[in-house]
Scaffold this active site. Structure first.
Site, short mmCIF file in Angstrom:
data_model
loop_
_atom_site.label_atom_id
_atom_site.label_comp_id
_atom_site.label_asym_id
_atom_site.label_seq_id
_atom_site.Cartn_x
_atom_site.Cartn_y
_atom_site.Cartn_z
N LYS A 191 0.82 -1.20 0.00
CA LYS A 191 0.00 0.00 0.00
C LYS A 191 0.86 1.26 0.00
O LYS A 191 0.35 2.36 -0.16
CB LYS A 191 -0.88 0.03 1.27
CG LYS A 191 -1.72 -1.21 1.41
CD LYS A 191 -2.32 -1.28 2.86
CE LYS A 191 -2.89 -2.66 3.09
NZ LYS A 191 -2.51 -3.20 4.39
N GLY A 192 2.15 1.09 0.23
CA GLY A 192 3.04 2.24 0.43
C GLY A 192 3.06 3.24 -0.70
O GLY A 192 3.31 4.43 -0.50
N PHE B 227 14.56 4.51 9.73
CA PHE B 227 13.21 4.04 9.41
C PHE B 227 12.29 5.24 9.18
O PHE B 227 12.09 6.08 10.05
CB PHE B 227 12.65 3.10 10.47
CG PHE B 227 11.56 2.25 9.90
CD1 PHE B 227 11.88 1.14 9.12
CD2 PHE B 227 10.23 2.59 10.05
CE1 PHE B 227 10.88 0.39 8.51
CE2 PHE B 227 9.22 1.84 9.45
CZ PHE B 227 9.55 0.74 8.69
N ASP C 73 14.85 -0.62 -0.39
CA ASP C 73 15.71 -0.86 0.75
C ASP C 73 16.73 -1.92 0.31
O ASP C 73 17.72 -1.59 -0.34
CB ASP C 73 14.78 -1.32 1.89
CG ASP C 73 15.45 -1.47 3.22
OD1 ASP C 73 15.67 -0.45 3.88
OD2 ASP C 73 15.75 -2.61 3.60
N ASP D 181 7.23 2.98 -3.29
CA ASP D 181 7.55 4.03 -2.32
C ASP D 181 9.04 4.12 -2.02
O ASP D 181 9.63 5.18 -2.06
CB ASP D 181 6.74 3.84 -1.02
CG ASP D 181 6.85 2.42 -0.44
OD1 ASP D 181 7.55 1.57 -1.02
OD2 ASP D 181 6.22 2.17 0.60
N ASP E 83 4.67 3.20 6.11
CA ASP E 83 4.10 2.86 7.41
C ASP E 83 5.11 2.25 8.35
O ASP E 83 6.16 1.76 7.94
CB ASP E 83 2.97 1.84 7.23
CG ASP E 83 3.51 0.46 6.88
OD1 ASP E 83 4.28 0.35 5.91
OD2 ASP E 83 3.19 -0.51 7.60
N LYS F 100 17.32 3.82 -0.41
CA LYS F 100 18.34 3.71 0.65
C LYS F 100 19.55 2.98 0.08
O LYS F 100 19.63 1.75 0.18
CB LYS F 100 17.79 2.89 1.82
CG LYS F 100 16.76 3.58 2.67
CD LYS F 100 16.34 2.63 3.80
CE LYS F 100 15.29 3.26 4.69
NZ LYS F 100 14.69 2.28 5.62
P1 IMP Z 1 13.10 -4.16 0.02
O1 IMP Z 1 12.55 -5.40 -0.59
O2 IMP Z 1 14.05 -4.48 1.13
O3 IMP Z 1 13.70 -3.22 -0.98
O4 IMP Z 1 11.91 -3.47 0.77
C1 IMP Z 1 11.10 -2.54 0.17
C2 IMP Z 1 9.83 -2.37 0.96
O5 IMP Z 1 10.11 -2.30 2.36
C3 IMP Z 1 9.16 -1.07 0.63
O6 IMP Z 1 8.20 -1.23 -0.37
C4 IMP Z 1 8.52 -0.66 1.94
O7 IMP Z 1 7.24 -1.20 2.01
C5 IMP Z 1 9.37 -1.30 2.99
N1 IMP Z 1 10.32 -0.34 3.60
C6 IMP Z 1 11.66 -0.28 3.44
N2 IMP Z 1 12.20 0.71 4.15
C7 IMP Z 1 11.18 1.32 4.78
C8 IMP Z 1 11.10 2.46 5.66
O8 IMP Z 1 12.08 3.13 6.02
N3 IMP Z 1 9.85 2.78 6.10
C9 IMP Z 1 8.73 2.08 5.73
N4 IMP Z 1 8.76 1.03 4.89
C10 IMP Z 1 9.98 0.65 4.43
MG MG Z 2 6.16 -1.25 -0.18
#
Ligand code: IMP
Ligand code: MG
Length: 178
Positions: A42-43, A151, A102, A99, A158, A130
């Site tokens: 939903k982000g 974070f 990470d 959104d 969220d 990030k």
């Molecule tokens: P990844 O698969 O590790 O790149 O994670 C990406 C997902 O993690 C994003 O779509 C967000 O939903 C969540 N996420 C990563 N960092 C944050 C943060 O700092 N705040 C909130 N959600 C995050």
């Molecule tokens: Mg997300």
């Protein structure tokens, strides 16, 4: 809710200006093509709706929901599809709207998954990145801002499903999740 925010990184005006820029670029790059924006629920919801209003060419929208986090602030590394696309995307130009990146695991998985449906192209528009946290290599065509390893919440982001309704993006105070 506001008292849980340590620092505001991007206020409403900063977000609006950046999203205008990205929307203009997308409108130029995809003119005459068959563009479908795919929001990752939903982000991405706030970013998706503001970005779409800044795109001046024909485009459609669809959504997917995936899960890789649960209620924790660490990725589990396992991606599950909770909601798949409504539309066929074969031959279309796909822009995934996300959104934040990470580790990159979610987007890497989604790109491979969507490529399996034979679209004409698959690219990414992501509001936040990030870089220090990346575990897999990802090419992002449209990026809003690089952010530090903290974070973040607000503007769709969220913590345990809360804070999405903050109109800005801020750093969450550590006592909330530690
Ligand atoms: P990844 O698969 O590790 O790149 O994670 C990406 C997902 O993690 C994003 O779509 C967000 O939903 C969540 N996420 C990563 N960092 C944050 C943060 O700092 N705040 C909130 N959600 C995050
Ligand atoms: Mg997300």
């Amino acid at each position: 809710m506001k008292e849980d925010i340590k620092e505001i990184l991007f206020d409403e005006e900063t977000l609006r200006n950046k999203i205008k820029e990205i929307g203009k670029q997308i409108s130029e790059d995809y003119a005459g093509r068959d563009l479908i924006l795919i929001g990752v629920l939903k982000g991405s919801v706030m970013f998706m709706s503001d970005l779409m209003k800044e795109i001046s060419i024909y485009c459609c929208m669809d959504f997917m929901a995936v899960s890789s986090y649960g209620d924790s602030t660490q990725t589990s590394g396992v991606v599950r599809i909770l909601k798949d696309l409504d539309y066929h995307i074969e031959g279309k130009d796909i822009l995934i709207v996300e959104d934040i990146i990470d580790s990159g695991i979610t987007l890497k998985y989604l790109i491979e998954y969507l490529k399996g449906r034979k679209p004409n192209s698959v690219e990414i528009a992501c509001l936040l990145n990030k870089p220090d946290r990346r575990k897999v290599d990802i090419d992002v065509k449209y990026l809003g801002f690089d952010v530090p390893d903290a974070f973040l919440v607000g503007y769709g982001l969220d913590y345990a499903e809360k804070y999405r309704n903050l109109p800005y993006i801020g750093v969450l105070k550590e006592y909330v999740y530690k």
